[in-house]
Write a protein that holds these residues in place. Structure first.
Motif, short mmCIF file in Angstrom:
data_model
loop_
_atom_site.label_atom_id
_atom_site.label_comp_id
_atom_site.label_asym_id
_atom_site.label_seq_id
_atom_site.Cartn_x
_atom_site.Cartn_y
_atom_site.Cartn_z
N ARG A 251 63.91 -115.52 -1.14
CA ARG A 251 65.02 -114.59 -1.39
C ARG A 251 65.53 -113.97 -0.10
N SER B 261 61.72 -101.26 -4.90
CA SER B 261 62.82 -100.63 -4.18
C SER B 261 62.40 -100.19 -2.78
N TYR C 156 62.70 -103.23 -0.74
CA TYR C 156 64.13 -103.49 -0.52
C TYR C 156 64.70 -102.55 0.54
N ARG D 19 66.48 -103.78 3.83
CA ARG D 19 67.88 -103.48 4.09
C ARG D 19 68.04 -102.93 5.51
N THR E 111 68.36 -115.14 -9.52
CA THR E 111 67.90 -113.75 -9.46
C THR E 111 66.62 -113.61 -10.28
N TYR F 135 69.29 -114.30 -4.72
CA TYR F 135 69.64 -112.88 -4.60
C TYR F 135 68.48 -112.13 -3.94
N THR F 136 68.82 -111.34 -2.95
CA THR F 136 67.78 -110.62 -2.22
C THR F 136 67.52 -109.26 -2.87
N HIS F 137 68.50 -108.41 -2.79
CA HIS F 137 68.42 -107.07 -3.41
C HIS F 137 69.77 -106.41 -3.23
#
Length: 469
Positions: A270, A296, A299, A303, A416, A466-468
């Motif tokens: 991903r 999260s 993520y 990010r 996803t 899909y990554t996040h």
RNA sequence: GCUCCGUUGGUGUAGUCCGGCCAAUCAUUUCGGCCUUUCGAGCCGAUGACCUGGGUUCAAAUCCCAGACGGAGCACCA
């Protein structure tokens, strides 16, 4: 320090915690760590030959290279030697009690009749064990601890047992007498000069058990920390190697890198950086209570790592087509990255109609701003170009949405955690290399996996993971 | 049944050993605002926690006792 995996499959996300923590500590304090495959049960924890490399590969993904790698199944002679020494000291005895019979005696704090065998018998029976002269279950070697110890878990535990099934590694396939984890690991930790051990709470009695062996040998036991289990939110699939393995076998999952699988291979595909996982894991600390790791937080770490360098693109999921009117520009040129104008712009031919996501379809007569193109009003089933400038967005009553040209967009299948999503991306996406990261504006980050064409060589499709958000 | 261990906001974590500076840290999440041609980034703000009950003390998240809740071990698994 050491990371002592059982090579029964590629790693799930929880496995990353050990290398993340000890690898980080090694780097921080100029320490040392090894990987030691504790593969001493060829039967019930039968090693998977491919798992040895798969695990080292996962470790590499996380960004660590072990200072040394060992396989316990290469070291049987060492364990035998230490067992012989222990027998010489009267610290171990061969025992032919059945499991149940011994358990009964043990729970009552009573020794079994074999406990006081003379040394000569123990010696020769142990050699017979090594020579494979017993069947599985016939004979074990026990460490003599304290049969009345208040914790029944510590009383005269098994150090070696017979296993009929040959080890899958050819180098170790002739051995039949195998050490139990507590003996093997205890001896190895000392010989490999491990100073700090981290392990799960399921092994909280191990140190106390092994302490008896350390006392016989006069060794000093390493510092030990026990930590609780990690759970991941966001997944339907249980984080367990055997569960994942079964689901793959049943075809419920495509493989270890299926986006629905809570594995490192999946996160890697991903486009999540190993560093992001390491940082999130280190943040969990080493408390003895069970912890829930929020995806999260992985993520968020990721990010931070990728946002600046990831170019922007448009992807419209399950698009609805709308015709354009009013002579808009022929080409839209949104920037590749809004914070880095120097990277240039995208060239998106506009054509006669565009696709929008269902949620973005404007109300009748409402205005909408197609990002990178301009303002349109939805009139008589057509988006009429109004030519207004960006101030209308600033004033607040025009929504900004992403779009793709209906004619020249690239079909995309985005995989996803919730399953596959189909959509269309701007034309440039068809030329991206495998492994490139993109941020589909207002959708989220994704990794370009491959471009596929169907068997007739006709329709192309880009597959992204899909990554996040 | 026997034996260990743990419990700070939704999540994770700091502080607990050596009581006061803790009306409790930081991160993430959620929600607002600013900015922005992203639901991203950045900036500002808000919500939100010491398991319960006793005790010791001038003073307890911190020490003691009891309980509740949770986890683990008592395998010829790792």
């Amino acid at each position: 320090m050491r990371c002592a995996p059982n090579p029964n499959g590629p790693w799930h996300v929880g496995h990353a915690r050990m290398p993340a923590v000890i690898g980080t500590y090694r780097d921080r304090y100029d320490g040392w760590f090894c990987v030691r495959f504790d593969d001493t049960d060829p039967e019930t924890k039968r090693p998977d030959l491919e798992a040895y490399d798969a695990i080292l590969d996962d470790l590499d993904y996380l960004g660590f290279e072990p200072d040394a790698t060992y396989r316990a199944s290469d070291r049987l002679e060492t364990y035998y030697d230490h067992a012989r020494e222990l027998i010489e000291m009267g610290g171990a005895y061969t025992c032919s009690c059945s499991g149940e019979a011994f358990s009964e005696l043990k729970n009552n704090g009573e020794p079994c009749p074999h406990r006081d065998k003379d040394g000569e018998t123990v010696r020769s029976e142990f050699e017979e064990m090594i020579d494979g002269e017993y069947e599985s279950g016939e004979m074990v070697l026990r460490v003599k601890t304290d049969i009345e110890h208040k914790n029944p878990a510590l009383r005269d535990w098994v150090a070696f047992r017979m296993i009929d099934t040959p080890h899958p590694r050819e180098e170790a396939s002739e051995y039949r007498c195998w050490p139990m984890l507590d003996f093997q690991s205890g001896v190895d930790d000392h010989l490999l000069e491990v100073t700090h051990i981290i392990r799960g709470i399921d092994l909280q009695d191990s140190a106390k058990r092994q302490q008896f062996v350390y006392d016989y040998f006069g060794w000093e036991y390493p510092e030990v920390i026990h930590w609780g289990h990690v759970q991941l939110d966001a997944y339907d699939v249980k984080m367990s190697t055997s569960t994942i393995s079964e689901l793959i076998e049943q075809g419920e999952l495509d493989g270890w890198d299926d986006p629905r699988a809570p594995t490192l291979k999946s996160l890697r595909r991903r486009g999540i950086r190993g560093d992001a996982i390491v940082d999130a894991m280190v943040g969990l600390g080493t408390s003895t209570s069970d912890v829930d790791l929020a995806m999260s937080s992985i993520y968020a770490e990721n990010r931070d790592l990728i946002d600046e360098e990831t170019d922007r693109r448009f992807l419209v999921r399950e698009g609805n087509q709308l015709p354009l009117g009013g002579s808009p520009p022929d080409e839209a040129n949104p920037p590749l990255h809004p914070n880095h104008e120097d990277r240039g712009v995208r060239e998106i031919p506009v054509g006669d109609s565009v696709m929008l996501e269902s949620d973005d379809l404007p109300q009748r007569e409402a205005r909408i701003w197609l990002k990178g193109l301009g303002c349109f009003q939805f009139t008589r089933d057509t988006l009429q170009y109004t030519g207004e400038d960006i101030d209308v967005v600033r004033e607040g009553d025009v929504d900004v949405v992403h779009w793709v040209p209906a004619d020249e967009s690239v079909p995309v299948r985005m995989r996803t955690m919730e399953g596959d999503v189909r959509g269309h991306a701007e034309p440039g996406v068809g030329n991206l290399d495998s492994d490139e990261m993109v941020q589909f504006e207002r959708v989220g980050f994704a990794r370009i996996d491959r471009h596929e064409s169907d068997d007739e060589g006709g329709a192309e499709e880009t597959v992204a993971y899909y990554t996040h958000p």
